[in-house]
Design a protein around this motif. Structure first.
Motif, PDB file in Angstrom:
ATOM      1  N   GLY A 143       0.814  -1.270   0.074  1.00 12.07           N
ATOM      2  CA  GLY A 143       0.094  -0.014  -0.021  1.00 12.07           C
ATOM      3  C   GLY A 143       0.788   1.260  -0.073  1.00 12.07           C
ATOM      4  N   ASN A 144       0.139   2.387  -0.423  1.00 12.41           N
ATOM      5  CA  ASN A 144       0.871   3.641  -0.474  1.00 12.41           C
ATOM      6  C   ASN A 144       0.445   4.520   0.463  1.00 12.41           C
ATOM      7  OD1 ASN A 144       2.580   3.001  -2.902  1.00 12.41           O
ATOM      8  ND2 ASN A 144       0.636   3.144  -3.976  1.00 12.41           N
ATOM      9  N   THR A 145       0.980   5.474   1.050  1.00  8.55           N
ATOM     10  CA  THR A 145       0.585   6.573   1.841  1.00  8.55           C
ATOM     11  C   THR A 145       0.050   7.615   0.864  1.00  8.55           C
ATOM     12  OG1 THR A 145       2.215   6.215   3.559  1.00  8.55           O
ATOM     13  CG2 THR A 145       1.093   8.263   3.536  1.00  8.55           C
ATOM     14  N   ILE A 146      -1.447   7.790   1.255  1.00  2.74           N
ATOM     15  CA  ILE A 146      -2.279   8.591   0.174  1.00  2.74           C
ATOM     16  C   ILE A 146      -2.425   9.895   1.008  1.00  2.74           C
ATOM     17  CG2 ILE A 146      -4.093   9.078  -1.144  1.00  2.74           C
ATOM     18  CD1 ILE A 146      -2.402   7.203  -2.466  1.00  2.74           C
ATOM     19  N   ASN A 147      -1.968  11.040   0.753  1.00  2.00           N
ATOM     20  CA  ASN A 147      -2.234  12.348   1.361  1.00  2.00           C
ATOM     21  C   ASN A 147      -3.458  12.858   0.881  1.00  2.00           C
ATOM     22  OD1 ASN A 147      -0.319  12.321   3.227  1.00  2.00           O
ATOM     23  ND2 ASN A 147       1.220  13.194   1.503  1.00  2.00           N
ATOM     24  N   ALA A 148      -4.360  13.388   1.747  1.00  2.00           N
ATOM     25  CA  ALA A 148      -5.708  14.333   1.251  1.00  2.00           C
ATOM     26  C   ALA A 148      -5.808  15.699   1.817  1.00  2.00           C
ATOM     27  CB  ALA A 148      -6.835  13.354   1.576  1.00  2.00           C
ATOM     28  N   SER A 149      -6.267  16.427   1.192  1.00  2.00           N
ATOM     29  CA  SER A 149      -6.585  18.069   1.471  1.00  2.00           C
ATOM     30  C   SER A 149      -8.364  18.102   1.593  1.00  2.00           C
ATOM     31  CB  SER A 149      -6.133  18.886   0.665  1.00  2.00           C
ATOM     32  OG  SER A 149      -4.508  18.789   0.896  1.00  2.00           O
ATOM     33  N   ILE A 150      -8.656  18.513   2.492  1.00  2.00           N
ATOM     34  CA  ILE A 150     -10.095  19.357   2.552  1.00  2.00           C
ATOM     35  C   ILE A 150     -10.410  20.680   2.261  1.00  2.00           C
ATOM     36  CG2 ILE A 150     -12.056  19.008   4.252  1.00  2.00           C
ATOM     37  CD1 ILE A 150     -10.922  16.654   5.512  1.00  2.00           C
ATOM     38  N   ILE A 151     -11.098  20.976   1.522  1.00  4.05           N
ATOM     39  CA  ILE A 151     -11.429  22.359   1.092  1.00  4.05           C
ATOM     40  C   ILE A 151     -12.777  22.476   1.759  1.00  4.05           C
ATOM     41  CG2 ILE A 151     -11.536  24.298  -0.365  1.00  4.05           C
ATOM     42  CD1 ILE A 151      -9.254  22.850  -1.846  1.00  4.05           C
ATOM     43  N   THR A 152     -13.001  23.412   2.353  1.00  3.84           N
ATOM     44  CA  THR A 152     -14.384  23.937   2.828  1.00  3.84           C
ATOM     45  C   THR A 152     -14.727  25.522   2.183  1.00  3.84           C
ATOM     46  OG1 THR A 152     -13.707  24.675   5.240  1.00  3.84           O
ATOM     47  CG2 THR A 152     -14.912  22.623   4.917  1.00  3.84           C
ATOM     48  N   ILE A 153     -15.997  25.342   1.869  1.00  8.63           N
ATOM     49  CA  ILE A 153     -16.253  26.885   1.119  1.00  8.63           C
ATOM     50  C   ILE A 153     -17.300  27.459   1.731  1.00  8.63           C
ATOM     51  CG2 ILE A 153     -16.988  27.705  -1.296  1.00  8.63           C
ATOM     52  CD1 ILE A 153     -15.530  25.484  -2.445  1.00  8.63           C
ATOM     53  N   GLY A 154     -17.112  28.711   2.135  1.00  7.58           N
ATOM     54  CA  GLY A 154     -18.421  29.423   2.553  1.00  7.58           C
ATOM     55  C   GLY A 154     -17.981  30.513   3.426  1.00  7.58           C
ATOM     56  N   ASP A 155     -18.505  31.702   3.051  1.00  3.62           N
ATOM     57  CA  ASP A 155     -18.071  32.642   4.191  1.00  3.62           C
ATOM     58  C   ASP A 155     -18.799  32.730   5.534  1.00  3.62           C
ATOM     59  OD1 ASP A 155     -17.249  34.153   1.908  1.00  3.62           O
ATOM     60  OD2 ASP A 155     -19.007  35.360   1.507  1.00  3.62           O
ATOM     61  N   GLU A 156     -19.630  31.812   5.798  1.00  2.82           N
ATOM     62  CA  GLU A 156     -20.190  31.392   6.990  1.00  2.82           C
ATOM     63  C   GLU A 156     -19.142  30.862   7.812  1.00  2.82           C
ATOM     64  OE1 GLU A 156     -21.639  28.055   4.402  1.00  2.82           O
ATOM     65  OE2 GLU A 156     -21.207  30.272   4.137  1.00  2.82           O
TER      66      GLU A 156
END
Length: 421
Positions: A2-15
C-alpha cells in the motif's frame, strides 16, 4: 504494498470564516478517510470568492492526491462552486437527466411544496460535463468527481447529513476500489486528573524509545488528556501486532490516571461499568442544568442503567423534590458540601437507584462572593450507605466552567462505582 495517500479538505463558505457555521464536515471526512488509510494533510477554509477557491485547488493539488471539497453547491447566487469547477476542469454545465428526475421527485413527492418547482431548483440538475456524478439520495445537489494531473477531486454538498451519506455510500467505496492504500492504526488511552505537561513528563523515556514510524500525540480536553499512538504499514494486522506492546506499556506508565484504553468519553465508560454490574444511576443537577443527564442519555442503550434526573436549579425544587432541609440551605447555602450530600441522598430515595450524582455551583460571570467566588462547585456521589464529596475551584468562563464541572463530576462517579462493589 500500500501507499501513503495524502488528502486535503477544502471547505467553502463565508459563514465558516466568520464563525456563523461551525465546520463539522472536515472532522467527519477526516475520520472516514483515516479509517481506510488516507492521511489528511491539510484542511483549508475559503470564502465564496472565485479566485480564492481556484488558488486553494491549485495549492492543495500540489501536495495531495485526493482533494475533498464541501459547500457552495446550493441553488442561490452565492453558491459558485459548480460553475467554477466546470471552468477549472475545462468543461461546461449540462443537464444530467438522472439528477433532474431526482430533483423533481424530491420536490413533488418528498417535500410536496405548493406551486411549481423554481427554476433555481431545477438548475441543481446542471453538472459539469467532465464530472462523474455521485448520486445524492439525501438532497438535490449531486456530488461530483473529477480527475486532473493524477489527483482526484471530489465535490460534496455542505449540508452535513447529505455530505455524510455521500461519503459513506459513494466516496469511500470508490476510493477503496480505485486506490491501493496503507493501513493507519491508532490506539488511544484516555486519562483524567493530570495535565498534559505532567503526563508528558512521565513519558519522556517512553516516547524516546518509540520507533520512528510510531508517533505519540497528546490530545488535552476538559480535565483529561488522550494519548494516541499511531503507526502505518501495508498490513493492518501486522501494524496492530507491533503497536500493541507499546500501547500496553503506555497504559502502564499512566495507570494512576487511566480511565480507558479506548477513545471513548466518560459517559460511555460509566455506562459500560454500570451495565456490567447491572446497576443504575440518577443525577441531581443545579449549576449544570441537566448537561450531565444529556451526556449520559446521548449514549445508545443508556436506559438500561440511567433512571433520570432532577434539575433542581431553584432552592425550592431542592427542598420539594430532593428533600434538602431548609435549615441546610439557610445555614450553608445551595453551594455547599452539606447541600449536595442531601441532594444525592434525595435522588437515591426518589429515583431508587444504586448510585446518585449531585452537583451545585456558581458558574458565573456573576453570583460569586468573597467566601464562594465564581467557579466554586461542590459534587457528591452517593451509594447505599456511603457518600463522597469533592470541591472544585474553577477559574474559567461560564461555558468552560460547566464543561469542567461536568467532566469532574462524571469522573468522580466513575471512581466511586469502581471502589464500591
Amino acid at each position: 504494498m500500500g501507499n501513503t495517500i495524502n488528502a486535503s479538505i477544502i471547505t467553502i463558505g463565508d459563514e465558516l470564516l466568520i464563525g456563523q457555521t461551525i465546520d463539522t464536515n472536515s472532522a467527519f471526512i477526516g475520520q472516514e478517510l483515516n479509517k481506510i488509510g488516507i492521511w489528511v494533510r491539510r484542511r483549508v477554509a475559503v470564502g465564496d470568492v472565485w479566485d480564492d477557491i481556484v488558488n486553494a485547488l491549485d495549492e492543495e493539488s500540489r501536495i495531495s492526491k485526493l482533494i475533498i471539497i464541501t459547500g457552495g453547491l446550493g441553488p442561490t447566487a452565492d453558491d459558485i462552486t459548480k460553475p467554477l469547477l466546470a471552468e477549472y476542469f475545462g468543461g461546461k454545465l449540462v443537464v444530467d437527466e438522472n439528477v433532474l428526475a431526482h430533483v423533481k421527485y424530491l420536490f413533488e413527492k418528498v417535500y410536496r411544496r405548493p406551486g411549481p418547482i423554481l427554476e433555481r431548483n431545477l438548475k441543481q440538475a446542471e453538472v459539469p460535463d467532465v464530472a462523474t456524478v455521485l448520486h445524492n439520495t439525501w438532497g438535490s445537489a449531486p456530488g461530483m468527481l473529477f480527475k486532473k494531473n493524477d489527483a482526484i477531486f471530489i465535490s460534496l454538498p455542505g449540508v452535513p447529513h447529505e455530505m455524510k451519506g455521500l461519503m459513506q455510500e459513494q466516496v469511500i467505496p470508490y476510493l477503496l476500489q480505485h486506490m491501493v492504500l496503507q493501513a493507519i492504526v491508532h490506539r488511544t488511552a484516555f486519562t483524567f486528573g493530570q495535565g498534559e505537561s505532567m503526563i508528558a513528563e512521565k513519558l519522556v523515556d517512553f516516547e524516546a524509545s518509540l520507533p520512528a514510524h510510531i508517533k505519540l500525540a497528546y490530545l488535552p480536553g476538559y480535565g483529561m488528556v488522550k494519548l494516541r499512538l499511531t503507526s502505518k504499514g501495508p498490513d493492518k494486522e501486522l501494524v496492530e501486532k507491533e503497536l500493541l506492546p507499546y500501547f500496553e506499556e503506555l497504559k502502564t506508565r499512566v495507570s494512576e490516571f487511566l480511565v480507558s484504553g479506548e477513545d471513548e468519553p466518560l459517559e460511555v465508560v460509566i455506562g459500560k461499568i454500570l451495565s456490567e454490574r447491572n446497576q443504575t444511576v440518577a443525577t441531581a443537577e443545579s449549576c449544570t442544568g441537566g448537561y450531565i443527564a444529556h451526556l449520559i442519555t446521548s449514549v445508545a442503550g443508556s436506559s438500561a442503567h440511567y433512571k433520570g434526573s432532577v434539575v433542581s436549579y431553584a432552592n425550592a425544587v431542592k427542598q420539594d423534590l430532593l428533600h434538602v432541609n431548609e435549615e441546610t440551605l439557610r445555614q450553608f447555602g445551595a453551594v455547599s458540601q452539606e447541600t449536595v450530600k442531601e441532594m444525592a441522598a434525595g435522588a437515591l430515595q426518589e429515583l431508587k437507584t444504586d448510585y446518585a450524582l449531585a452537583i451545585s455551583g456558581i458558574m458565573g460571570p456573576g453570583g460569586g462572593s468573597e467566601e464562594k467566588p465564581v467557579g466554586t462547585v461542590w459534587i457528591a456521589v452517593a451509594g447505599r450507605g456511603n457518600v463522597i464529596t469533592h470541591k472544585l475551584n474553577l477559574r474559567f468562563d461560564r461555558q468552560r466552567n460547566i464543561m469542567m464541572a461536568t467532566a469532574n463530576a462524571l469522573n468522580l462517579l466513575r471512581k466511586f462505582i469502581l471502589t464500591n462493589t
